[in-house]
Write an enzyme that holds these catalytic residues in place. Sequence first.
Site, PDB file in Angstrom:
ATOM      1  N   CYS A 239       4.549   9.200 -34.817  1.00  0.00           N
ATOM      2  CA  CYS A 239       4.190  10.489 -35.461  1.00  0.00           C
ATOM      3  C   CYS A 239       3.012  10.257 -36.384  1.00  0.00           C
ATOM      4  CB  CYS A 239       5.309  11.071 -36.296  1.00  0.00           C
ATOM      5  SG  CYS A 239       6.932  10.556 -35.898  1.00  0.00           S
TER       6      CYS A 239
ATOM      7  N   GLU B 241      11.629  15.770 -39.699  1.00  0.00           N
ATOM      8  CA  GLU B 241      10.275  15.222 -39.582  1.00  0.00           C
ATOM      9  C   GLU B 241       9.828  15.534 -38.163  1.00  0.00           C
ATOM     10  OE1 GLU B 241       8.473  14.146 -41.942  1.00  0.00           O
ATOM     11  OE2 GLU B 241      10.063  14.005 -43.439  1.00  0.00           O
TER      12      GLU B 241
HETATM   13  C1  SIN Z   1       6.638   7.128 -37.257  1.00  0.00           C
HETATM   14  O1  SIN Z   1       7.688   7.443 -37.819  1.00  0.00           O
HETATM   15  O2  SIN Z   1       6.301   7.648 -36.162  1.00  0.00           O
HETATM   16  C2  SIN Z   1       5.722   6.066 -37.806  1.00  0.00           C
HETATM   17  C3  SIN Z   1       5.915   5.549 -39.165  1.00  0.00           C
HETATM   18  C4  SIN Z   1       4.628   4.893 -39.615  1.00  0.00           C
HETATM   19  O3  SIN Z   1       3.872   4.400 -38.799  1.00  0.00           O
HETATM   20  O4  SIN Z   1       4.329   4.945 -40.795  1.00  0.00           O
END
Ligand code: SIN
Length: 521
Positions: free
Chosen positions: A318, A284
């Site tokens: 993210c 990711e």
């Molecule tokens: C992330 O993994 O940066 C955020 C996950 C989310 O806010 O849904």
Amino acid sequence: MPKKKKLTYTSLLDSRDIHRGYEQALETVQGEFGQHHPMFIGGRRVAAIEDFETRSPIDNDIVIGTFQKGGETEAQSAVVEAKQSFISWSQIDWAERLRITRAVADRLEKEDALLAALMTYEVGKNRSEALAEVCEAVEMLRYNCAIYEEQKGFTLPMSQVTGERSTSTMRPYGVWAIISPFNFPLVLAAGMISAALLTGNTVVFKPTSKAPLTGLKLYAAWVQAGVPGGALNMITGPGKPFGAVAAAHPDVAGIAFTGSRDAGMWLQRNFSVRQPYPKPFVAEMGSKNPAIVTASADLDKAVEGVLKGAFGYSGQKCSATSRVYVEAAVASDFIERLRVKTEQVIVGDPRKSDVFVGPLIDQAALTKFADAVKDGLADGGAVITGGKVLRDGVWNQGCYVRPTIMTGLPRGHRLFNEELFVPFLLIDTITSLEEGLRESNDTEYGLTAGIFSENEGEVARFFASVQFGVCYANRRGGATTGAWPGVQPFGGWKASGVTGKGVGGPYYLLSYVREQTQTRA
Ligand code: SIN
């Protein structure tokens, strides 16, 4: 034991007990600061030649601890240990792996306030973000267990022909290198580690160097739950030497990575050319997430959702909302209301209950923020609010900035395309939903996207056309943020992800296993 209240990223922190527990935990965890911590290879405590110190982004005078600067030698020994443990770990009854993983979830739940307080110190999360992350980690582990149990360890009888009996079984690959980021130091590590271990793989885990103590707490929870030392190994230290071993060591069977696009792409390229054959890579890798506000939007919802999406955890998600496309008919109203709300946001020490925006993680993030403001202004942008680095009092102890909204930049500007990971929101005006969709999709990224519209036809058009993996309509709790295990599987398209199967979703575990067909004639 009374049942604990479940908190998500959209819950209100309305229980005094929760506040009290967290505040006590802030005191308690400080008692652990300043200690030296080993790495763990094959269950043994291991020291490297050098070490490194971490300090709190809230207040740089607070030393969290000293950790080992693991290099290639330690990473290689950890791979050897993980390989030696693979046969026994993969061959124990899958129900035992399930039991251990559930015990980890129980342990994290029991220590929720302490873990949340620790994350506040290590990465600067405010209390509701930190407490919700612990809850999310618990849910992530339990969700992965539920899927694995429902699928009976992924073994399925197949159709029988001419007296042959066949079974499909999903089997582990071997040793996984797992690399986790600073912004969700508990849940993202827990998601990747649990997927690998539950399905019978063994792991070499390298947490972010910004939050190694949270990583060590997670490691300790697994060990206390009964995972054998060699099945889960933990290296601390810089990413480069670890990444080099992960990419090139012949006994690494897979890599799971969450972090920046540059680091992820480096790993993927090297993993594909330095290994003798293709191996699984789960990643990711960030995004540039849009929210569209149409003329039919409920602007209360839109303002609240965009505010939380853009500035929650200082934009260091993210999933953060970083671009808004608003229809001209409501643009000035929306922008003005968002400006007013943004200026009410309290920036400061996230240990305080009224602080919404804490510090940035480090000086590099601060420089990114300052450069974005400078470049945006130089290229015709107008700061609607913010644009300032904060320097007095508590703000002097870390990297604090005002949440910032900018308009007027030309399309195609780098700030519409680059992930910044700071509280910096661009707003652009559109004349139709189609234009908003076109601009939203005009990016190499594809993680999260949102729309605010009270017109069901527009919402349906958005879901059908938007090229992002996690999409929301009319979400007050976060225009593009706040995914929850078992509710919103979280995975990116295009440059944001690799497998197309979201973490916390029904297919995620499948990335960690390969099918074997067993036929008995
Ligand atoms: C992330 O993994 O940066 C955020 C996950 C989310 O806010 O849904």
